[in-house]
Design a protein around this motif. Structure first.
Motif, PDB file in Angstrom:
ATOM      1  N   TYR A 168       6.028   6.381   1.055  1.00 25.87           N
ATOM      2  CA  TYR A 168       5.044   6.449   2.146  1.00 25.87           C
ATOM      3  C   TYR A 168       4.075   5.287   1.964  1.00 25.87           C
ATOM      4  O   TYR A 168       3.515   5.114   0.869  1.00 25.87           O
TER       5      TYR A 168
ATOM      6  N   ASN B 296       0.823  -1.215   0.000  1.00 17.88           N
ATOM      7  CA  ASN B 296       0.000   0.000   0.000  1.00 17.88           C
ATOM      8  C   ASN B 296       0.858   1.267   0.000  1.00 17.88           C
ATOM      9  O   ASN B 296       0.580   2.232   0.708  1.00 17.88           O
ATOM     10  N   SER B 297       1.922   1.259  -0.805  1.00 19.38           N
ATOM     11  CA  SER B 297       2.885   2.357  -0.758  1.00 19.38           C
ATOM     12  C   SER B 297       2.816   3.243  -1.990  1.00 19.38           C
ATOM     13  O   SER B 297       2.410   2.825  -3.076  1.00 19.38           O
TER      14      SER B 297
ATOM     15  N   PHE C 123       0.603   3.456   3.492  1.00 19.76           N
ATOM     16  CA  PHE C 123      -0.576   3.684   4.322  1.00 19.76           C
ATOM     17  C   PHE C 123      -0.754   2.544   5.330  1.00 19.76           C
ATOM     18  O   PHE C 123      -0.549   1.373   5.012  1.00 19.76           O
ATOM     19  N   HIS C 124      -1.194   2.893   6.545  1.00 23.97           N
ATOM     20  CA  HIS C 124      -1.517   1.853   7.516  1.00 23.97           C
ATOM     21  C   HIS C 124      -2.920   1.289   7.279  1.00 23.97           C
ATOM     22  O   HIS C 124      -3.227   0.173   7.696  1.00 23.97           O
ATOM     23  N   GLU C 125      -3.769   2.057   6.623  1.00 20.54           N
ATOM     24  CA  GLU C 125      -5.117   1.630   6.244  1.00 20.54           C
ATOM     25  C   GLU C 125      -5.977   1.231   7.434  1.00 20.54           C
ATOM     26  O   GLU C 125      -6.838   0.346   7.348  1.00 20.54           O
TER      27      GLU C 125
ATOM     28  N   ARG D  16       2.133   1.709   9.221  1.00 22.60           N
ATOM     29  CA  ARG D  16       2.580   2.851   8.418  1.00 22.60           C
ATOM     30  C   ARG D  16       4.100   2.839   8.254  1.00 22.60           C
ATOM     31  O   ARG D  16       4.841   2.445   9.143  1.00 22.60           O
TER      32      ARG D  16
END
Length: 414
Positions: A200, A181-182, A202-204, A225
């Protein structure tokens, strides 16, 4: 209709490539633990107390011989393609799957090695998906063994290993090698040797408004994250790079705390022709930080550091390549307990590793290789070759000491 759809997609690409590596080796791993107690213990004041009835239990060794994969290069199967959009712009995709060719159990079931789509041009490249983290690149680029097989340097091994037995690597870091998810940005390649990237991930996690509606569950708000970057310079025989990554490994919304693993490393290599030298310095720091006002935290929360260094060399010999490296790591705690007399409470766990190998290229795509390695642990460190487990130590009788292994294999790339 399905065939026509696939053909239509393929024709829209400027180029589509099927690529991969099939690497297999006969490998052996062992790990030895020893009873280091000689009948002497220390009381609360640090004075020695001798137990003449204690019988030392010696050592316990675990070992196995396997047909393994990825001893020289990681086995993989991938698809990549590029479409020329005109005006210097290009769209690309890269889907790369890990495979276990030794048993065939893992094929193209996931694209966990890399799955990205990107847009590139004079501005550089913007890349979306799952990819290597900037803080991992120095571990593998400046390792003569490329973080593969029994020769993998201890910096990479320790960052990917959780001494507490939990998920993830050091400190529970799930982003020690790759992040999902970067969003990544890469500098254009025409900067006179300078290169770099930012990422970056995301931790989602679900955010609640008002915040007090957040469920009281550990690691529910920010864990996962990642933020990092890497910048370097490569020109002729010289290559050097500095990287930093910050991975959130835990959080407690109502306590107002966040646990982060902060990784900083610097690597350099220089090719003299007859030999090429490699080196790396690294520090990973697990730290709990206060970021809220729900409770009053202690003035200082002890942190744990993982310091490491590496020296390596490659020597071309005809169609072959000799490889060697020496790496070491040391865990350092933030506790400041004073030592009393002989009772040394601050002996920090540490380990070192020596690896030697030879690669013989039969062609540009096919090579035979052999690698041997040995790890020595001290003060309770428990690092091993290929993560070979040490003997069950439920009674705290045996202490991990040494681990060794070898790979003899063949690698074919296509």
């Amino acid at each position: 209709m399905a065939a026509l759809a696939v053909a239509g997609v393929a024709s829209a690409q400027s180029s589509v490539t099927l690529f991969g590596v099939v690497d297999a080796s006969i490998s052996h791993y062992s790990a030895t633990s020893r009873d280091l107690y000689n009948g002497v213990s220390y009381n609360a004041f640090g004075f020695p107390v001798y137990n003449p009835l204690y019988v030392n239990k010696g050592s316990v060794k675990t070992s196995k011989t396997v047909l393994a994969n990825s001893g020289y290069n990681s086995s993989r199967l991938g698809f990549r393609g590029t479409e020329d959009l005109g005006g210097g712009l290009a769209a690309s995709f890269w889907l790369e799957a890990p495979i276990t060719n030794d048993d065939g159990a893992t094929g193209v079931s996931t694209f966990a090695r890399r799955s990205t789509v990107s847009l590139s041009g004079g501005f550089g490249e913007v890349r979306l998906g799952r990819d290597y983290t900037p803080s991992f690149w120095n571990d593998t680029v400046f390792d003569p063994f490329g973080t593969n097989g029994v020769g993998t340097n201890l910096i990479s091994t320790a960052n990917g290993f959780n001494p507490t037995g939990g998920a993830g690597g050091f400190g529970g870091n799930l982003n020690s090698t790759r992040s999902s998810n970067s969003i990544g940005y890469f500098l254009p390649p025409n900067l006179g040797g300078f290169y770099g990237q930012l990422m970056y991930a995301f931790h989602e996690k679900t955010k609640y408004d008002p915040g007090l509606a957040t469920p009281n569950v550990a690691s529910n708000s920010r864990a996962g994250r990642y933020v990092g970057g890497r910048f370097g310079y490569a020109n002729g025989p010289l290559d050097l790079a500095l990287a930093y990554g910050r991975s959130t490994v835990a959080d407690d919304f109502y306590a107002g705390t966040t646990g982060n693993v902060n990784t900083l490393n610097f690597g350099v290599s220089y090719d003299f022709g007859p030999v090429k030298l490699f080196s790396e310095l690294s520090q990973a720091k697990l730290k709990t930080e206060v970021d809220g006002n729900f409770v009053v935290q202690p003035a200082s929360v002890p942190s744990t550091k993982l310091n490491g260094w590496l020296l390596g060399v490659t020597v071309p010999v005809g169609a072959g390549l000799i490889r060697a490296s020496y790496s070491a790591v040391k865990y350092k705690t933030g506790n400041t307990t004073n030592d009393l007399f002989f009772n040394d409470q601050n002996n920090n766990p540490k380990a070192n590793k020596l690896a030697l190998g030879y690669v013989h290229n039969l062609s540009k795509r096919t090579a035979l290789y052999a690698t041997i390695a040995r790890v020595s642990n001290k003060n309770g460190a428990a690092l091993s070759v290929a993560n070979q487990p040490f003997a069950n130590n439920a009674a705290n009788v045996f202490t991990p000491k040494t681990s060794s292994g070898y790979d003899f294999g063949i690698r074919h790339a296509f």
